[in-house]
Enzyme design. Structure first.
Site, PDB file in Angstrom:
ATOM      1  N   HIS A 122      -8.622  -7.682  14.825  1.00 21.28           N
ATOM      2  CA  HIS A 122      -8.371  -8.131  16.194  1.00 21.28           C
ATOM      3  C   HIS A 122      -9.201  -7.377  17.228  1.00 21.28           C
ATOM      4  O   HIS A 122      -9.330  -7.825  18.366  1.00 21.28           O
ATOM      5  CB  HIS A 122      -6.864  -8.033  16.525  1.00 21.28           C
ATOM      6  CG  HIS A 122      -6.368  -6.631  16.792  1.00 21.28           C
ATOM      7  ND1 HIS A 122      -5.698  -5.888  15.854  1.00 21.28           N
ATOM      8  CD2 HIS A 122      -6.423  -5.861  17.905  1.00 21.28           C
ATOM      9  CE1 HIS A 122      -5.365  -4.713  16.371  1.00 21.28           C
ATOM     10  NE2 HIS A 122      -5.793  -4.674  17.613  1.00 21.28           N
ATOM     11  N   ASP A 152      -5.698  -7.852   8.950  1.00 28.28           N
ATOM     12  CA  ASP A 152      -6.233  -7.245  10.165  1.00 28.28           C
ATOM     13  C   ASP A 152      -7.215  -6.113   9.857  1.00 28.28           C
ATOM     14  O   ASP A 152      -7.266  -5.112  10.568  1.00 28.28           O
ATOM     15  CB  ASP A 152      -5.102  -6.731  11.063  1.00 28.28           C
ATOM     16  CG  ASP A 152      -5.530  -6.592  12.524  1.00 28.28           C
ATOM     17  OD1 ASP A 152      -6.575  -7.173  12.886  1.00 28.28           O
ATOM     18  OD2 ASP A 152      -4.842  -5.903  13.293  1.00 28.28           O
ATOM     19  N   SER A 226      -6.238   0.992  18.275  1.00 24.43           N
ATOM     20  CA  SER A 226      -6.382   0.054  17.162  1.00 24.43           C
ATOM     21  C   SER A 226      -7.699   0.289  16.426  1.00 24.43           C
ATOM     22  O   SER A 226      -8.763   0.340  17.043  1.00 24.43           O
ATOM     23  CB  SER A 226      -6.336  -1.385  17.673  1.00 24.43           C
ATOM     24  OG  SER A 226      -5.060  -1.712  18.148  1.00 24.43           O
TER      25      SER A 226
END
Length: 472
Positions: A122, A152, A226
């Site tokens: 993402h 992911d 992230s």
């Protein structure tokens, strides 16, 4: 007592503050000189009993050069209803029709020799340009190797010398209570280190995410972290930071609920992406539903949990293992299976060819079977199922949609002028059921065409609307 303690503390604090802030003055000769108050500063000793205090600094000196900042840019078309009007464009030629959006995240160098960087899907999803900034300040263009939306995980390559890497640990050795450290670039403010413990392992059930077996930690993970590193006290990578939970939204900050992709899962996905550019997954080849209290009583189960098998597909792993409709799967390789979704999650995290011990309840009695996972189909051409679907291509739903409660298959493409297009099918439709009944995935969809129906009616979801298509 609490109120008295607070009052007393306030009085003491006020007195000390007054003493520290009042300027020193010479006392009259006739009075005793007041003692001089010297401000004190508190500090930790560098050693106790001749031994240096423990510090994470030496370990972080090895780890932080391998954690990078990731900047992804993509063009987004503006929602202008007059954008295609030639008169409007002649009158307002300078009004932009698109804008550049930039997102920030983190990444981890895991192979310095080949320049491989792990990050989240993402973080770079839809990006036209991705750059990586190293801890030493160098900024480099990154080459996209591959990504897997359902876990992911994404892999990039950077062309640079003098890189440092982090060694991947065996995340299966992690225990609740182990100390961990998160390194990343939260909110784009620069490389930041936070510490905590492992709060849980194998965490699942987070809506909107894909296949799940997360490490949960109370080390602060905020937007921008992230793709960053979660390391143990030896400086080995145990996870890739990927999500945080806050009821007020991710931008509200951290409340001690952070989640990371285990290093073992990230390693498996990376190896497949580097080797073939895609991730292949195994499947049992069955349909299932949740077990509620009514079904548990009818099936003579002690608990209302498990995955009730409703259909076993021909030539599947489940069929070869002897699984039958009506069986209830309650565990796989010792891992509890509480629902249909937990069974699908187990499938998606295991490789093709894996031998799995299935604990089953059949007619209320325990039974153990061994199934060898077969390859999960990734796409189907409509013409191979039925001529009325000619021109349509179908694929598995993204796992994040399944976690949100959606089942069926995705219409990946529709050829212009085809039979499928003439019947009203559009790219992006979700097909939930056909004339043969409801199904969960591509295998179930295909099984419904063993005997082509006289009339082919599909139940679909388009955006937020449900409807039916009569295929001609």
């Amino acid at each position: 007592m609490l109120a008295l303690a607070a009052l007393f503390g306030g009085v003491v604090a006020g007195t000390v503050l007054h003493g520290l802030q009042t300027p020193a003055m010479a006392a009259p000769a006739s009075q005793t000189a007041a003692p001089v108050v010297t401000p004190m500063s508190a500090s930790l000793p560098s050693a106790v009993g001749g031994q240096p205090l423990p510090s994470l600094a030496p370990m972080l000196a090895r780890v932080t050069p391998a954690v990078v900042s990731v900047q992804a840019k993509q063009r987004v078309r503006l929602n202008n209803p007059f954008a295609n009007d030639p008169i409007f464009r002649r009158m307002f030629p300078h009004i932009p029709q698109e804008r550049i959006e930039q997102s920030l995240g983190s990444g981890v160098i895991v192979d310095a020799g080949r320049g491989y960087v792990l990050t989240n899907h993402h973080v770079i999803e839809g990006a036209e340009e991705v750059t990586v900034t190293l801890a030493d300040g160098r900024t480099l263009a990154a080459e996209f190797i591959g990504s897997d939306p359902d876990t992911d995980v994404a892999v990039m390559r950077i062309p640079a010398e003098g890189l440092q890497q982090v060694t991947l640990a065996d995340s299966g050795d992690l225990r609740v209570g182990d100390f961990v450290v998160a390194v990343g670039n939260p909110f784009g403010i620069g490389q930041t280190v936070t510490s905590g413990i492992v709060s849980a392992v194998g965490r699942t059930g987070l809506r909107g995410l894909g296949y799940q077996s997360f490490i949960q930690t109370d080390a602060s993970i905020n937007p921008g972290n992230s793709g960053g590193a979660l390391v143990n006290l030896d400086g080995q990578l145990v996870g890739i930071n990927t999500a945080s939970f806050n009821p007020r939204g991710s931008m509200a900050g951290n409340i001690g609920l952070g989640f990371a992709i285990p290093a073992n899962l990230a390693r498996n996905v990376m190896d497949q992406l580097v080797t073939s550019g895609e991730v292949r997954r195994g499947t049992f080849g069955l349909d299932a539903q949740d077990v509620d209290a009514r079904l548990a009583k009818a099936l003579k189960l002690d608990d209302a949990r498990g995955a009730l098998v409703t259909r076993v597909h021909a030539d599947s792993a489940a069929a070869a293992a002897g699984v039958k409709s009506g069986d209830v799967i309650v565990a796989a390789d010792g891992e509890r299976i509480d629902s249909r979704d937990s069974l699908r999650n187990f499938e998606g995290l295991h490789a093709i060819g894996s031998k799995v011990q299935l604990d089953i309840r059949r007619d209320g009695k325990p039974l153990r079977l061994t199934a060898t996972l077969k390859e999960q189909p990734r796409a189907l051409a409509g013409a191979s199922l039925d001529p009325r679907l000619d021109g349509a291509g179908f694929s598995e739903l993204p796992e994040r949609l399944r976690q949100a409660g959606v089942s069926g298959v995705l219409v990946e493409s529709v050829a212009q002028g085809s039979r499928a297009a003439a019947s009203g099918m559009r790219e992006g439709d979700v097909v939930m059921a056909s004339s043969a009944g409801a199904f969960e995935d591509l295998a179930g969809f295909r099984a419904g065409f063993t005997r082509p129906p006289a009339q082919l009616v599909l139940q679909i979801v388009r955006g937020n609307q449900r409807g039916v298509l009569q295929m001609q």
